[in-house]
Enzyme design. Structure first.
Site, short mmCIF file in Angstrom:
data_model
loop_
_atom_site.label_atom_id
_atom_site.label_comp_id
_atom_site.label_asym_id
_atom_site.label_seq_id
_atom_site.Cartn_x
_atom_site.Cartn_y
_atom_site.Cartn_z
N HIS A 148 26.66 70.06 -31.65
CA HIS A 148 27.76 69.84 -30.71
C HIS A 148 27.40 68.84 -29.63
CE1 HIS A 148 29.93 73.36 -32.38
NE2 HIS A 148 30.98 72.79 -31.83
N ASN B 290 37.57 76.25 -36.47
CA ASN B 290 36.69 75.19 -36.97
C ASN B 290 36.06 75.60 -38.30
OD1 ASN B 290 35.46 72.72 -36.99
ND2 ASN B 290 34.27 73.02 -35.12
#
Length: 495
Positions: A349, A318
């Site tokens: 998140h 990521n």
């Protein structure tokens, strides 16, 4: 999931059409912005129905905040609003609708839009308010020197290439892609001097796209055939915990978490291929003259699976989110940048408790891994045999530590996560604390080198490559010529 795959395949075809028939040499930036935005909103509407209005509302209110607040403080207000709006939507989806389900998960695209809103707000603040000498090299080169129009802003946030799965890109790179800047390439010659060359025609992305689609196919095949036979939930199965030996349990922990990764490989690689198919993502040529289409790539699979340190894993996983966390939080934090960055990552998140357990565990693991590396590694680098043994041991340790850390991220809830950790007697938590007591972190010098010496997970090398090898240069910077910006990027590499 079917809607997502169908829309991404449609976006891939649209990207090929966009590059072929709406190329910057044939079409005005205005038309390219309009088409990219409308296609993006259509895909969002198809995937998420009227939930897609959240994308427009979040972007529209953020733009209004930018206009009325002014460049001095708009980055703070945009950051709080965008992250707060995302959090409210995540709470609503998780605790009011389907806990643990991914149906109508419109918060996924909102996570990318939140990154773009906050990144651009900080870049405008840096470019229009802060003094040039107060900026770091990366901030100086990413700074935006004029306020974008509403169309440019919506196009950047909601274009069809990245609305469903990203990845994040800088505003300047996106605008230069839309406006069709000539490719300026810096290649180091044998004598070490920088040779600036000008590419008159766009290099073809076909080979890069084909390679990434092949990776997507293999990842999808692995996910459909292997992943379901190795469920992460089996790690907390009572019979398995009671009968399996510790080596077997840790081996299954590793393979079950490794099997959970291909779905991310598929989604992120496909998103990267879509951008490349549209002509976006070119980063120059390597020393052999081979084109590089990894400007906005989100992962490096080979480095992930062969990681020999916690840092190396996170450097290659990521990637664009890691750079976002570094630029909006880590570099700007006034105290405990590592802890603040992990907390921001957890909030971004979502609101599942498992995310917070994972990131709190990640803080311990990161600090412990850094302490071991700083205090022990130099004893093993002299001898090739010792270095090989060190790499093997650290690879095994890293893969187990990563798997141990992210189990709550997959299980989501507190009870099963604590069941797993308690069944392992919190062994790696305790080991990390003991490491920090035995091998305290080395203190760093105060001043400008502080962040460079303490940076835990995002390598300076990646940032320097992004600065030096980007091939598009913004027309929004009215204060600097292209020559000056090239110099800026070269100085960033030297530093």
């Amino acid at each position: 999931m079917v809607n997502f795959v169908v829309c991404q395949l449609f976006a891939l075809l649209a990207a090929i059409w966009f590059r072929t028939y709406l190329h910057s040499s044939k079409t005005s930036p205005f038309i390219r912005h309009v088409v990219a935005t409308l296609l993006g909103l259509y895909l969002a509407l198809f995937c998420f129905g009227w939930y897609a209005l959240h994308f427009v509302i979040q972007s529209g209110i953020s733009y209004y905040i930018m206009i009325i607040i002014g460049v001095e403080n708009m980055h703070k207000y945009c950051f709080v609003f965008a992250l707060g709006y995302l959090t409210v939507c995540q709470i609503t989806r998780v605790y009011i609708f389907d806990y643990g389900q991914y149906s109508a998960d419109f918060s996924g695209p909102m996570m990318i839009i939140t990154q773009k809103i906050t990144s651009l707000a900080f870049e405008i603040h840096d470019g229009m308010f802060r003094k040039n000498e107060d900026l770091t090299p990366s901030q100086r080169c990413l700074a935006v020197r004029r306020m974008p129009s509403l169309l440019e802003y919506l196009s950047y946030n909601c274009n069809f290439m990245g609305i469903l799965a990203g990845p994040l890109c800088s505003y300047k790179d996106y605008i230069n892609f839309i406006e069709g800047r000539s490719y300026q390439l810096q290649q180091s010659e044998a004598n070490g001097k920088e040779d600036t060359k000008y590419e008159q025609t766009d290099p073809s992305p076909n080979i890069a796209v084909a390679q990434k689609l092949l990776v997507c196919g293999l990842s999808l095949l692995f996910h459909m055939t292997i992943t379901k036979t190795l469920p992460v939930e089996y790690n907390i199965d009572e019979n398995f915990r009671a009968t399996a030996s510790w080596p077997v349990r840790f081996f299954y922990l590793y393979v079950s978490l490794m099997a959970a990764r291909p779905k991310y490989y598929f989604a992120w690689t496909l998103a990267d291929a879509i951008n490349n198919a549209a002509g976006f993502g070119f980063r120059g040529y390597d020393k052999n003259g081979v084109t590089r289409w990894d400007l906005i790539s989100n992962l490096r699979i080979q480095q992930i699976e062969s990681s020999t340190s916690f840092k190396m894993f996170l450097d290659n996983w990521n990637i664009q989110t890691a750079l976002w966390l570094k630029r909006v939080c880590y570099e700007r934090a006034t105290f405990s940048p590592t802890i603040q960055t992990f907390i921001l990552s957890a909030i971004w998140h979502g609101v599942y408790p498992g995310y917070y357990l994972t990131f709190l565990t990640g803080v311990l693991m990161t600090l412990a891994a850094r302490a071991i590396r700083n205090n022990i590694r130099h004893y093993f680098v002299e001898s090739p045999t010792l270095k090989l043994c060190y790499d093997i041991v650290t690879w095994m340790t890293t893969q187990v530590a990563i798997s141990y850390t992210v189990v709550p991220f997959v299980l989501l809830s507190v009870k099963p996560s604590l069941t797993f950790y308690s069944s392992c007697y919190f062994c790696l938590h305790i080991a990390s604390i003991l490491v920090l007591l035995v091998f305290p972190l080395k203190r760093t010098q105060k001043g400008s080198k502080k962040h460079e010496s303490t940076q835990p997970v995002w390598s300076k090398k990646l940032e320097e490559e992004n600065l030096l090898q980007k091939n598009s240069y913004s027309t929004t910077n009215n204060s600097f010529s292209q020559k000056e910006e090239i110099t800026c990027r070269y100085q960033a590499l030297k530093q």
